[in-house]
Motif scaffolding. Structure first.
Motif, PDB file in Angstrom:
ATOM      1  N   GLY A 178       0.795  -1.383  -0.046  1.00 12.11           N
ATOM      2  CA  GLY A 178      -0.168   0.110  -0.130  1.00 12.11           C
ATOM      3  C   GLY A 178       0.595   1.330   0.078  1.00 12.11           C
ATOM      4  N   ASP A 179       1.962   1.462   0.760  1.00  5.36           N
ATOM      5  CA  ASP A 179       2.842   2.403   0.731  1.00  5.36           C
ATOM      6  C   ASP A 179       3.387   2.658  -0.544  1.00  5.36           C
ATOM      7  N   ILE A 180       4.002   1.743  -1.074  1.00  5.67           N
ATOM      8  CA  ILE A 180       4.721   1.595  -2.370  1.00  5.67           C
ATOM      9  C   ILE A 180       3.641   2.190  -3.234  1.00  5.67           C
ATOM     10  N   PHE A 181       2.378   1.530  -3.507  1.00  3.21           N
ATOM     11  CA  PHE A 181       1.610   2.117  -4.514  1.00  3.21           C
ATOM     12  C   PHE A 181       1.239   3.784  -4.254  1.00  3.21           C
ATOM     13  N   ARG A 182       1.077   4.103  -2.984  1.00  2.00           N
ATOM     14  CA  ARG A 182       0.672   5.434  -2.629  1.00  2.00           C
ATOM     15  C   ARG A 182       1.804   6.606  -3.119  1.00  2.00           C
ATOM     16  N   ALA A 183       3.238   5.986  -2.611  1.00  2.00           N
ATOM     17  CA  ALA A 183       4.171   6.744  -3.005  1.00  2.00           C
ATOM     18  C   ALA A 183       4.118   7.083  -4.596  1.00  2.00           C
ATOM     19  N   ASN A 184       3.919   6.059  -5.339  1.00  2.00           N
ATOM     20  CA  ASN A 184       4.038   6.077  -6.774  1.00  2.00           C
ATOM     21  C   ASN A 184       2.958   7.103  -7.220  1.00  2.00           C
ATOM     22  N   ILE A 185       1.481   6.994  -6.664  1.00  2.87           N
ATOM     23  CA  ILE A 185       0.580   7.885  -6.930  1.00  2.87           C
ATOM     24  C   ILE A 185       1.105   9.018  -6.641  1.00  2.87           C
ATOM     25  N   SER A 186       1.449   9.526  -5.540  1.00  2.00           N
ATOM     26  CA  SER A 186       1.804  10.869  -5.091  1.00  2.00           C
ATOM     27  C   SER A 186       2.936  11.526  -6.113  1.00  2.00           C
ATOM     28  N   GLN A 187       3.873  10.505  -6.563  1.00  2.00           N
ATOM     29  CA  GLN A 187       4.872  11.037  -7.460  1.00  2.00           C
ATOM     30  C   GLN A 187       4.404  11.159  -9.004  1.00  2.00           C
ATOM     31  N   GLY A 188       3.253  10.470  -9.185  1.00  2.00           N
ATOM     32  CA  GLY A 188       2.839  10.689 -10.451  1.00  2.00           C
ATOM     33  C   GLY A 188       3.536   9.718 -11.422  1.00  2.00           C
ATOM     34  N   GLU A 197      -1.344   3.946 -13.118  1.00  2.00           N
ATOM     35  CA  GLU A 197      -1.964   2.635 -13.582  1.00  2.00           C
ATOM     36  C   GLU A 197      -2.775   2.310 -12.279  1.00  2.00           C
ATOM     37  N   VAL A 198      -2.196   2.106 -11.039  1.00  2.00           N
ATOM     38  CA  VAL A 198      -3.002   1.632 -10.089  1.00  2.00           C
ATOM     39  C   VAL A 198      -3.983   2.522  -9.148  1.00  2.00           C
ATOM     40  N   ARG A 199      -3.925   3.807  -9.655  1.00  2.00           N
ATOM     41  CA  ARG A 199      -4.592   4.766  -8.853  1.00  2.00           C
ATOM     42  C   ARG A 199      -6.382   4.248  -8.769  1.00  2.00           C
ATOM     43  N   LYS A 200      -6.628   3.827 -10.050  1.00  2.00           N
ATOM     44  CA  LYS A 200      -8.209   3.454 -10.299  1.00  2.00           C
ATOM     45  C   LYS A 200      -8.500   2.349  -9.381  1.00  2.00           C
ATOM     46  N   TYR A 201      -7.631   1.546  -9.072  1.00  2.00           N
ATOM     47  CA  TYR A 201      -7.908   0.340  -8.171  1.00  2.00           C
ATOM     48  C   TYR A 201      -8.051   0.956  -6.648  1.00  2.00           C
ATOM     49  N   THR A 202      -6.875   1.565  -6.051  1.00  2.00           N
ATOM     50  CA  THR A 202      -6.732   1.855  -4.948  1.00  2.00           C
ATOM     51  C   THR A 202      -7.786   2.790  -4.546  1.00  2.00           C
ATOM     52  N   ASN A 242     -11.065   3.177  -5.449  1.00  2.00           N
ATOM     53  CA  ASN A 242     -12.124   2.366  -5.344  1.00  2.00           C
ATOM     54  C   ASN A 242     -11.932   1.221  -4.443  1.00  2.00           C
ATOM     55  N   GLY A 243     -10.952   1.081  -3.615  1.00  2.00           N
ATOM     56  CA  GLY A 243     -10.968  -0.179  -2.485  1.00  2.00           C
ATOM     57  C   GLY A 243     -10.832  -1.427  -3.134  1.00  2.00           C
ATOM     58  N   LEU A 244     -10.420  -1.475  -4.789  1.00  2.00           N
ATOM     59  CA  LEU A 244     -10.329  -2.790  -5.355  1.00  2.00           C
ATOM     60  C   LEU A 244      -8.795  -3.137  -5.309  1.00  2.00           C
ATOM     61  N   LEU A 245      -8.649  -4.370  -5.415  1.00  2.00           N
ATOM     62  CA  LEU A 245      -7.059  -4.804  -5.447  1.00  2.00           C
ATOM     63  C   LEU A 245      -6.430  -4.688  -6.787  1.00  2.00           C
ATOM     64  N   VAL A 246      -5.405  -4.103  -6.689  1.00  2.00           N
ATOM     65  CA  VAL A 246      -4.445  -4.030  -7.655  1.00  2.00           C
ATOM     66  C   VAL A 246      -4.096  -5.251  -8.476  1.00  2.00           C
ATOM     67  N   PRO A 247      -4.143  -5.398  -9.932  1.00  2.00           N
ATOM     68  CA  PRO A 247      -4.009  -6.903 -10.471  1.00  2.00           C
ATOM     69  C   PRO A 247      -2.766  -7.883  -9.990  1.00  2.00           C
ATOM     70  N   ASP A 248      -3.064  -8.975  -9.625  1.00  2.00           N
ATOM     71  CA  ASP A 248      -1.865  -9.881  -9.107  1.00  2.00           C
ATOM     72  C   ASP A 248      -0.682  -9.906  -9.736  1.00  2.00           C
ATOM     73  N   SER A 249      -0.663  -9.953 -11.064  1.00  2.00           N
ATOM     74  CA  SER A 249       0.545  -9.857 -12.076  1.00  2.00           C
ATOM     75  C   SER A 249       1.228  -8.760 -11.907  1.00  2.00           C
TER      76      SER A 249
END
Ligand code: AMP
Length: 208
Positions: A32-42, A48-53, A55-62
């Motif tokens: 979650g922290d890695i995704f949030r850091a990437n979202i805030s840095q654009g 890619e992951v913003r639309k999942y996080t 909306n409370g959905l899981l980022v794809p497994d792959s």
């Protein structure tokens, strides 16, 4: 030591991770922290992951598995061990993880859905990683550890949390039995007790 923290969103994984990292020299890997850091840095990953996080959905497994595989292959994780916080979240992530890491212990933080829904609107975070509850914070919105301004996560609202809980109960809860079957899971009561009391149980369990 290679540890996994399992538990619903807002069950206290981050708070307990903080304590554990003070006692054990291991690397905190929070997807979650890695995704949030990437979202805030654009970054492209963030876009890619913003639309999942959001909306409370899981980022794809792959995508998630590759990210974690790469992170765990780094020298710090290889030499010190790690605490996985928020990964794995699906059976397929757990199976994939077995191909690149041997886990020593899984800590399952047990908190009821009702308690989580009550907690979520009172959770405040700091960029340094500290997490607070309004119950102990009072009127202050300043981090006691680094003096930073506290903020609330975009996905910490009752509607998104309801979705995140549904996703947790459907996709992640089966992992409890998966790891129990391997004999490496310990259940920890994470409700109606102080973070210090909960941490004592975790520390005791990990000693064994
Ligand atoms: P967390 O901070 O662990 O609650 O994660 C925040 C959000 O990041 C989750 O609601 C998911 O959208 C995404 N996320 C984090 N970890 C994973 C994972 N292991 N698999 C898929 N999505 C994840």
């Amino acid at each position: 030591m290679k540890i996994i923290f399992l538990g619903a969103p807002c069950s206290g994984k981050g708070t307990q991770a903080d304590r554990l990292l003070k006692d054990f020299d291991i690397v905190h890997v929070s997807t979650g922290d890695i995704f949030r850091a990437n979202i805030s840095q654009g970054t492209p990953l963030g876009l890619e992951v913003r639309k999942y996080t959001e909306n409370g959905l899981l980022v794809p497994d792959s995508l998630t598995v590759e990210l974690v595989k790469d992170r765990l292959s780094k020298p710090d994780c290889q030499s010190k061990g790690f605490l996985l916080d928020g990964f794995p979240r699906t059976l397929s992530q757990a199976v994939a993880l077995e191909s690149f890491a041997k886990i020593d212990a899984v800590v399952n933080l047990c908190v009821s859905d009702e308690a989580i829904l009550k907690r979520v609107s009172g959770r405040w975070m700091c960029k340094c990683g500290a997490t607070y509850s309004v119950d102990t914070l009072g009127e202050s919105r300043t981090c006691e550890r680094c003096g930073g301004a506290l903020y609330q996560r975009a996905d910490d609202n009752p509607a998104t949390m309801q979705k995140r809980l549904e996703v947790y109960n459907t996709s992640t809860l089966p992992l409890v039995e998966f790891y129990r079957g391997k004999g490496i899971l310990v259940d920890i009561n994470g409700e109606n007790r102080t973070p210090d009391e909960i941490y004592l149980d975790i520390k005791e369990a990990l000693k064994k």
